[in-house]
Design an enzyme around this catalytic site. Structure first.
Site, PDB file in Angstrom:
ATOM      1  N   LYS A  47       0.833  -1.213   0.000  1.00  0.00           N
ATOM      2  CA  LYS A  47       0.000   0.000   0.000  1.00  0.00           C
ATOM      3  C   LYS A  47       0.864   1.259   0.000  1.00  0.00           C
ATOM      4  O   LYS A  47       2.088   1.179   0.065  1.00  0.00           O
ATOM      5  CB  LYS A  47      -0.959  -0.034   1.194  1.00  0.00           C
ATOM      6  CG  LYS A  47      -1.910  -1.246   1.172  1.00  0.00           C
ATOM      7  CD  LYS A  47      -2.952  -1.164   0.087  1.00  0.00           C
ATOM      8  CE  LYS A  47      -3.631  -2.450  -0.350  1.00  0.00           C
ATOM      9  NZ  LYS A  47      -4.193  -3.355   0.596  1.00  0.00           N
TER      10      LYS A  47
HETATM   11  C1  LIG Z   1      -5.345  -4.408   0.739  1.00  0.00           C
HETATM   12  C2  LIG Z   1      -6.807  -4.305   0.684  1.00  0.00           C
HETATM   13  C3  LIG Z   1      -7.622  -4.754   1.727  1.00  0.00           C
HETATM   14  C4  LIG Z   1      -7.111  -5.542   2.884  1.00  0.00           C
HETATM   15  O1  LIG Z   1      -6.154  -4.944   3.639  1.00  0.00           O
HETATM   16  P1  LIG Z   1      -5.089  -5.854   4.431  1.00  0.00           P
HETATM   17  O2  LIG Z   1      -4.404  -4.863   5.310  1.00  0.00           O
HETATM   18  O3  LIG Z   1      -4.166  -6.439   3.404  1.00  0.00           O
HETATM   19  O4  LIG Z   1      -5.831  -6.894   5.182  1.00  0.00           O
HETATM   20  C5  LIG Z   1      -8.986  -4.539   1.638  1.00  0.00           C
HETATM   21  N1  LIG Z   1      -9.530  -3.936   0.580  1.00  0.00           N
HETATM   22  C6  LIG Z   1      -8.786  -3.502  -0.448  1.00  0.00           C
HETATM   23  C7  LIG Z   1      -9.459  -2.811  -1.589  1.00  0.00           C
HETATM   24  C8  LIG Z   1      -7.401  -3.694  -0.457  1.00  0.00           C
HETATM   25  O5  LIG Z   1      -6.677  -3.293  -1.483  1.00  0.00           O
END
Ligand SMILES: *Cc1c(COP(=O)(O)O)cnc(C)c1O
Length: 378
Positions: free
Chosen positions: A191
């Site tokens: 992210k």
């Molecule tokens: C990465 C992501 C998640 C989940 O987040 P994590 O921290 O990896 O559990 C949920 N929704 C979207 C759209 C994502 O890209």
């Protein structure tokens, strides 16, 4: 052999170790401590709204707790954007609730307001008004906030805002992560900023925050022994991970600038090329962090999304098809779905391009030179 150019890889700012060292010095090696509290404060300040933040072990955990806080029960309907990563929808199944997937609209590629309304009417016709709408700001692009908020208010259905990919984006100058009744941020390794793994739940009052912290730390009642009147979860963020997060918060604005600079690079690269249409903000109301850059590839006689992906891969450049919609996934086969086939088309023809804030001039040159090889493709 060239190094691989990744879609989006972790990019440390430099001060993370200072916070981690502090945790070691003080022996705060636990899912609580000064970094946990500090990161929550940092996020509350950053989001510029009267919000409360609980940092957790993942964005997925935050989504799961959001559904629990809304008291969603087995058999309830929950509306969810189909074009998303599976973690938006999986927590609906953890609860035993039933997803109703909804197509995207063409401006933002996020929830189509008309299809959302059709999904609500369907639920009502079944005697079960949907209990929540999960909105996604996919790839950092804000969804149509005003339109969805209006529907949410009119039908009195709360919004869970999945802004896992959209920290740093804004809609009408308000930060993503503040639009939902409950909002979710992710700090996974890919992210815009990361805690290696982690997430946050953003809520509107202290009572919800307290409840989220309580549930995420095994729901221990106030007693000298372990006493439980609710089912708990082990979802709190570690103080070590939160230390990474505190360092990352110091460079978040810079990371947004860097990702937006990548977007301008691609804008320039594809500017006179009708074969590759870069996804961009539909109007000045939308400010994307451009976490990832996307192109829509209308297939030609001798190329399509897959051949383009392969050509980049031959040069050690990672790209990835647009996320496959949930209503087309084997795990959600036979689910309710409202809308047309835009999400399906975006998956068929859309490609995510390398977008890391740590890409070098040399990386961009390599992408440009592979792209120049496409000149002969028609
Ligand atoms: C990465 C992501 C998640 C989940 O987040 P994590 O921290 O990896 O559990 C949920 N929704 C979207 C759209 C994502 O890209």
């Amino acid at each position: 052999m060239n190094d691989k150019i990744w879609l989006s890889s972790p990019h440390m700012g430099g001060t993370e170790m200072k916070y981690i060292q502090h945790a070691f010095d003080e022996n705060w090696i636990a899912p609580l401590g000064p970094n946990v509290n500090g990161l929550e404060k940092d996020l509350e300040t950053y989001l510029e709204k009267d919000v409360h933040v609980a940092v957790l072990s993942s964005g997925t955990a935050a989504l799961h707790l959001a559904l629990i806080l809304l008291d969603i029960k087995p058999g309830d309907f929950v509306i969810c954007q189909s074009l998303t990563f599976s973690a938006s929808a999986n927590p609906i199944i953890y609860i035993g609730a039933i997803p109703i997937f909804v197509d995207s609209e063409k401006d933002t590629w996020n929830l189509c307001p008309n299809a959302v309304e059709d999904a609500i009417k369907f639920g009502i016709s079944q005697g079960k008004k949907p209990k929540a709408i999960i909105t996604v700001s996919l790839y950092g692009m804000p969804y149509k906030v005003d339109e969805i908020s209006e529907i949410s208010a009119r039908y009195e259905i709360p919004v869970i805002e999945d802004s896992a990919e959209a920290l740093g984006s804004t809609y009408k100058n308000q930060k993503c992560g503040t639009f939902g009744d409950l909002s979710v941020i992710s700090f996974n390794g890919n992210k815009i900023i990361t805690t290696s793994g982690g997430g946050a739940l953003v809520v509107k009052n202290q009572e919800y925050k307290n409840k989220a912290v309580f549930l995420s730390t095994q729901a221990k009642d106030d007693a000298p022994h372990y006493e439980h009147t609710s089912i708990g979860y082990n979802y709190r963020m570690s103080n070590i991970c939160a230390g990474i997060g505190r360092g990352q918060m110091e460079v978040l604005d810079l990371r947004v600038q860097q990702r937006r600079a990548n977007h301008n690079f691609y804008k320039d690269l594809f500017k006179d090329d009708s074969r590759f249409v870069l996804h961009t903000e539909p109007s000045a109301d939308y400010f994307s962090n451009h976490w990832l850059n996307l192109i829509y590839i209308e297939p030609g006689k001798n190329y399509n999304r897959e051949t383009i992906r392969q050509k980049f891969l031959d040069h050690q450049i990672e790209t990835r098809p647009i996320w496959k919609p949930m209503h087309l996934q084997p795990i959600f086969k036979g689910s309710h779905y409202f809308g047309g086939d835009l999400a399906g088309q975006l998956f068929q023809n859309g490609l995510c391009l390398p977008s890391g804030s740590n890409m070098t001039e040399n990386d961009l040159n390599r992408i440009t030179s592979v792209y120049k090889d496409f000149d002969s493709l028609h």
